[in-house]
Motif scaffolding. Structure first.
Motif, mmCIF file in Angstrom:
data_model
loop_
_atom_site.group_PDB
_atom_site.id
_atom_site.type_symbol
_atom_site.label_atom_id
_atom_site.label_comp_id
_atom_site.label_asym_id
_atom_site.label_seq_id
_atom_site.Cartn_x
_atom_site.Cartn_y
_atom_site.Cartn_z
ATOM 1 N N TYR A 49 -20.843 -49.941 18.560
ATOM 2 C CA TYR A 49 -21.366 -50.646 17.380
ATOM 3 C C TYR A 49 -20.244 -51.424 16.700
ATOM 4 N N ALA A 50 -19.095 -50.783 16.543
ATOM 5 C CA ALA A 50 -17.980 -51.449 15.857
ATOM 6 C C ALA A 50 -17.586 -52.734 16.582
ATOM 7 N N LEU A 51 -17.623 -52.645 17.903
ATOM 8 C CA LEU A 51 -17.255 -53.824 18.698
ATOM 9 C C LEU A 51 -18.314 -54.913 18.675
ATOM 10 N N SER A 52 -19.520 -54.540 18.329
ATOM 11 C CA SER A 52 -20.644 -55.490 18.462
ATOM 12 C C SER A 52 -20.576 -56.644 17.472
ATOM 13 N N GLY A 53 -19.810 -56.458 16.392
ATOM 14 C CA GLY A 53 -19.728 -57.524 15.406
ATOM 15 C C GLY A 53 -20.883 -57.568 14.425
ATOM 16 N N TRP A 54 -21.814 -56.635 14.559
ATOM 17 C CA TRP A 54 -23.004 -56.672 13.694
ATOM 18 C C TRP A 54 -22.628 -56.503 12.223
ATOM 19 N N ALA A 55 -21.723 -55.584 11.942
ATOM 20 C CA ALA A 55 -21.349 -55.336 10.551
ATOM 21 C C ALA A 55 -20.804 -56.602 9.917
ATOM 22 N N GLU A 56 -19.947 -57.279 10.630
ATOM 23 C CA GLU A 56 -19.355 -58.507 10.103
ATOM 24 C C GLU A 56 -20.424 -59.582 9.927
ATOM 25 N N ARG A 57 -21.320 -59.621 10.893
ATOM 26 C CA ARG A 57 -22.344 -60.661 10.849
ATOM 27 C C ARG A 57 -23.267 -60.496 9.647
ATOM 28 N N ILE A 58 -23.734 -59.283 9.414
ATOM 29 C CA ILE A 58 -24.667 -59.114 8.290
ATOM 30 C C ILE A 58 -23.943 -59.267 6.957
ATOM 31 N N ALA A 59 -22.671 -58.879 6.935
ATOM 32 C CA ALA A 59 -21.927 -59.063 5.683
ATOM 33 C C ALA A 59 -21.808 -60.550 5.358
ATOM 34 N N ALA A 60 -21.671 -61.335 6.404
ATOM 35 C CA ALA A 60 -21.528 -62.785 6.203
ATOM 36 C C ALA A 60 -22.864 -63.446 5.903
ATOM 37 N N GLU A 61 -23.910 -62.974 6.573
ATOM 38 C CA GLU A 61 -25.190 -63.684 6.489
ATOM 39 C C GLU A 61 -26.071 -63.220 5.333
ATOM 40 N N ARG A 62 -26.020 -61.951 5.042
ATOM 41 C CA ARG A 62 -26.926 -61.426 4.012
ATOM 42 C C ARG A 62 -26.312 -61.590 2.625
ATOM 43 N N VAL A 63 -26.202 -62.798 2.230
ATOM 44 C CA VAL A 63 -25.605 -63.108 0.935
ATOM 45 C C VAL A 63 -26.677 -63.722 0.062
ATOM 46 N N GLY A 64 -26.656 -63.391 -1.190
ATOM 47 C CA GLY A 64 -27.720 -63.872 -2.081
ATOM 48 C C GLY A 64 -28.917 -62.962 -1.969
ATOM 49 N N GLY A 65 -29.816 -63.151 -2.897
ATOM 50 C CA GLY A 65 -31.006 -62.288 -2.895
ATOM 51 C C GLY A 65 -30.682 -60.931 -3.470
ATOM 52 N N GLN A 66 -31.634 -60.028 -3.325
ATOM 53 C CA GLN A 66 -31.515 -58.711 -3.936
ATOM 54 C C GLN A 66 -31.397 -57.686 -2.823
ATOM 55 N N GLN A 67 -30.321 -56.976 -2.827
ATOM 56 C CA GLN A 67 -30.162 -55.927 -1.820
ATOM 57 C C GLN A 67 -31.192 -54.834 -2.031
ATOM 58 N N ALA A 68 -31.643 -54.269 -0.940
ATOM 59 C CA ALA A 68 -32.617 -53.182 -1.040
ATOM 60 C C ALA A 68 -31.965 -51.946 -1.642
ATOM 61 N N GLY A 69 -32.760 -51.253 -2.410
ATOM 62 C CA GLY A 69 -32.277 -50.023 -3.034
ATOM 63 C C GLY A 69 -33.479 -49.246 -3.521
ATOM 64 N N TRP A 70 -33.212 -48.231 -4.287
ATOM 65 C CA TRP A 70 -34.307 -47.382 -4.719
ATOM 66 C C TRP A 70 -35.053 -47.959 -5.914
ATOM 67 N N GLY A 71 -34.429 -48.949 -6.566
ATOM 68 C CA GLY A 71 -35.109 -49.526 -7.719
ATOM 69 C C GLY A 71 -35.262 -48.557 -8.874
ATOM 70 N N ALA A 72 -34.327 -47.601 -8.983
ATOM 71 C CA ALA A 72 -34.444 -46.609 -10.055
ATOM 72 C C ALA A 72 -34.069 -47.200 -11.409
#
Lengths: 388, 388, 388, 388
Positions: free
Chosen positions: C365-388
């Motif tokens: 997984y670490a090698l896959s680059g997914w973490a870096e990709r989503i950190a770069a792409e998922r910008v703006g909007g509202q991150q999911a959470g519990w909405g508490a």
């Protein structure tokens, strides 16, 4: 990378002290189930302890409990031990089984009872002089069962006064190990209920007073390795009473209930320099083998401590430190878990081989015929027990 | 507004069952402190129980424990009780003190041991026939100390089978009260560890099988009144074993550790109709007076139950319901607390007066000279105890 | 001797369900620490879940939480999952985050609030129809914070009534999984606090109602594997919410706090036939990765379940049964510990290889680059959470 | 015999500090339920606190929390308080809500984060200078969630270093109150988890460092009054954070869960001289009124402390000492229980009358119209809360 040779070297120097009373009968308030072959006196307990050391190689000392192990001639007892490759270890006092101690011993409201208890403690130091034991291990059953029963604070004053007198009596190379316990037999307030109380008293007494961590003497959820790390940091960890628990002070075999916790404790010992000889940490067992065979249970317990220690020594501390400094939560946890998840039994078997001990202690003991022999020979007389 | 006359009337009909064994010696695994004047046989226990009833007016029955209270002639024992204003209550079985029970009784892996335990339980029903007792109270010490020691599920099968045989044997007007316990003496898995397990077995057995709530047999933090309310709602609350605890199964006097909890429990009993005669709830004590005088401790315990009951009866239920329906959190809590904060001791004294009992049970007992008399007379012989 | 091929075969069929909300932000009442790359909607959560499945091979389904995962078109969502090799799993209801639920949902004193909550639950079944999910997972935050606040028993009546209406609505192949929880967010009485309560309700509802064991939802010291064994024996174990805890409902990674406990639980699953497809047990995670990276933490959790399962499957059950029947306490425990002490990581790596998955999920997984990709792409909007 | 006039005199001098944050919104990780009329800034919190003092007469000071109560001009805030009959109390720091504090604050592995946290603590002392507050109350959320995550011992070193720098900065008449907490938000190891750790640090810092006992921050079963007695005996009890709990750190109204425990704590305070002005004990509330009306809940809490104090003062200490010295377990317990069982509400009402306060604080508050007024006026803006 961990240095396997160094790990093995450390394991070869390990020493676990077994308690004389674990060879005798024990039970709960509901029932003591007697077992065949149980020793009838301290000499027979030493015979059994010698078997544990013979088959593990790392159990060279035996803790005594006075009066359960009272003999005429302690020097002779020490010699008897020596002849079997053993040494006498900590002297454990007993201030809870005389009728006078119904409301406490050195914290009792009555000065006469306190005096009696103190005299017993001083006698224990006399015995240390005779046996050459360096450690006086003090556990007090003192406490109260009902709110208001006695003055909590006055009991602390009496405790401090009593401890000071005993401390004064300690000779060269002798120290006092003060044990704390969350509850039982007192059910409302215990006079030394936690490490903080033991620590505070030790601080006032002086450097020869140190705290003993009995792994079964904590409130549910207590992080014991934190206490170990803290006491080591403060230079006040005197030793362990190992056992394990699911509920209260169950006194099961160490490592049987939560082997991961035992590993974490051992890791903090390693981390804090507690395996160095100069640290002077006493690694003692304090267990009750109520339903299982006693000698094999003690052998197994020693093995469990060994295996947890091996895993703790295998932690790649450089990699761990790197991950910790980097704030890599999962990475740091993984380094620790890698060591824990390792099957160290082969490694420990090798260490035994190097020490000239059978790689399979339990199988070797079973083959030795000792269990059958003591069952046949130790007939008649009074089996050792707690005398409750 | 609560109707004081109705509260008093309810209190006059209250009946607390005292356990024969609480009059005898008890202790912890560390020590049993013997007390002067302790009964030496079931007859003397009944004498003491009669005193408790004489001075409280609300302790008319006595639970027996077999074999501790085994006699030749149970009808004679029942008559002896009757002559002292008492009746014999629940018959408590003992399947934990024979050497054969080291690994369990009716859950034991060996069918022969199970048979022996079952025979004992059936004998207890015979005794019920002889004494006229309606309740067979079953507590099993069965369980395991180590993971893997036995098959948890197979033990449930054996338990179900054994209970079914005993249930079958119950006669007219007889029932089975099944007790659960979180832990002790088993330290890993207990075969009836919680109300859910007891309830599931009772459901399958039939309507004569009901659950007993021992207030000391729960995990830390357990909301006992919730269990009481739930079992009442399910029609499966058979009775209580009252005592109190700070830590484990401390068996202190009921109401001594958390009087507010006792009040909440009693309130749920009131709320659920549990004081009605037809509810058939047995209000029993199950305590150990290890360090305090036994008869006064039992009197005090009965008084504590009375006072908690009085407070529970004083709750202004109409006002409470109004606040609850309105969602008035603080208002509803305040209604409950108003009753709890009331000093009901005067009210209870009045009730005693109306019943022809001394308003001050402890003082009256102290003046009666009974303690001195039994200390002087009950000399020689073997004091009653658990025989552990 | 265990059959390694069979163990591997069993491991290849294992399926762990990951919860959509674990991919989003979570925290304590003190702070939610946001992480880069966290999904902003259910579609992105499925992307992440697909990665977990891709790198572990055993996480094919994803649990949804309504309303956190509400979408316009659930069939489209199901298709989106399918395209990524996933299926939608249990539908989790939420009756604790609307202002109306301050005093409860289906146990609320006000019928209108109960109606609202019930309508939500029925909507969840509608969603199941749309997604093809078979499981409605119900956890109720209902309870009270103060004694007297509401009528404990009346709340049970309301609960029973509400559950019955929802049960009625279940279609072919659908079932209700009822979760219990010791405490939190209610701090005095919780309406479904223990397995007994959940079980009693399920019994009355019918065969489609089953109990969910969340490993973090018990009182201190509770023997969870006993509950697992009991529910399996009763045919009422619906599934697990896996996580781990040192204190309360800490929601740490499963296996992180007490890996030996997880092994014992898994052993009882194996023992009770719970791995058979027809048992229908849902193995779900329910965790909060408050401070650690979310996707790697979930991968690690899946691996921990796998390893515990592997060890459970390795138990030599014939040898165990022999030792148990013989009453050999130490021998039986040793058989269990042998499996636990085995390092199964190589075995599990082999299983992965046979399944065409990288043997080292975290490294891959670490090698896959997914973490870096989503950190770069998922910008703006509202991150999911519990909405508490 | 207790001197009623002296009891009343003591009650008239009692002072309970209310926390600014209890007037704002709070909740669990699942949901914060907003309430109408909740303050939007520190000035409005002081308005509410003034009401609590107006209707109880014994809540003259208000604790602030930085940054939640950050204002431009603290002198103006102090003056605003004074005009309402209040004084500003302890300054509470916050080192847990910045994103930088994910892995800790003054124990963080990164020196830059530690510096930031320390600067905040020093700023709090600056604020003390401006407000005239004498107490810096430190609670650290620092800890770790996973074994291995960070070095337990190194964190203690960092803690000691940080505390020393802050201690150095304290001026004349200023002190540091160090709070400990069993767990939450850290779920594996907390850096100040128990009184022993707090005490050990305070000892090294010097006489201005004292321990705060939050009644909700202990392991299950902990005897809190023992800790209180011990810290008083050591001269290291700085104050209390009162609240109550059934499970974890529930933060319910003090006295709501276990009023008997609160009484026992208060008795040890009385016994240890803690009510004397020179003892300098700060009696603070620290609660969350998640579902109940906030101002009435705080009034009720203050009343609960008052009533427990009244009972503690009513203990007949001479009779108690006599019974204790005589070893009369039941007699000594009875003396304590006599005071506890007394209905002190009339006495406390009289004290209020003597102080010119309405005897019925809750009724008087309800009639005052304040709740309606703030609900109507405090519309718009952002209600105060924890900002989690």
């Amino acid at each position: 990378m961990t240095d396997l040779a160094a790990v093995k070297a450390a394991l070869r120097t390990q020493a676990v002290e077994t308690p004389s009373w674990a060879y005798g009968n024990s039970g709960t308030r509901f029932k003591v189930f007697a077992q065949a072959g149980v020793p009838r006196d301290p000499w027979e307990k030493l015979q059994d302890a010698a078997k544990v050391h013979e088959f593990t190689g790392v159990a060279p000392t035996v803790a005594l409990h006075i009066p359960w192990d009272r003999v005429e001639d302690y020097a002779a007892l020490a010699k008897y031990a020596e002849e079997r490759g053993l040494r006498l270890g900590a002297i454990n006092s007993n201030t809870f089984q005389d009728d006078d101690y119904r409301l406490g011993s050195i914290c009792h409201p009555d000065a006469a009872v306190r005096r009696k208890a103190l005299d017993h403690l001083l006698e224990c130091v006399d015995i240390m002089d005779a046996t050459g034991s360096g450690d006086l291990k003090l556990w007090f059953a003192d406490g109260t069962n009902y709110p208001g029963q006695d003055d909590i604070r006055a009991r602390q004053d009496r405790l401090a006064e009593g401890l000071a007198e005993v401390y004064e009596r300690l000779g060269e190379g002798q120290r006092m190990l003060l044990e704390y316990k969350f509850f039982e037999p007192a059910f409302y307030a215990t006079d030394v209920p936690d490490w903080g109380t033991a620590y505070a008293h030790c601080l006032k007494l002086g450097p020869k007073a140190q705290v003993v961590v009995d792994t079964g003497h904590h409130a549910p959820g207590t992080n014991i390795e934190f206490i170990v790390a803290t006491l080591l940091r403060e230079g006040r960890l005197g030793g362990f009473d190992f056992n394990s628990r699911f509920y209260a002070d169950d006194d099961l075999m160490v490592g049987a209930a939560d082997p991961f916790q035992l590993f974490r404790i051992m890791y903090e010992v390693v981390r804090g320099g507690g395996f160095a000889a100069e640290a002077g940490i006493a690694f003692m067992l304090d267990q009750c083998h109520n339903i299982e065979a006693k000698i094999p249970a003690i052998i197994r317990s020693v093995m469990n401590v060994q295996e947890a220690t091996a895993k703790a020594l295998l932690v790649d501390r450089a990699a761990l430190a790197d991950a910790q400094v980097a704030g890599d939560v999962l990475g740091a946890n993984a380094v620790l878990m890698d060591a824990y998840n390792t099957d160290v039994r082969t490694l420990v078997r090798e260490v035994r081989g190097e020490m000239g001990v059978d790689p399979e202690p339990l199988a070797a003991y079973a083959l030795s015929g000792w269990a059958e022999r003591i069952a046949a020979e130790r007939v008649g007389g009074q089996q050792a027990g707690w005398g409750a």
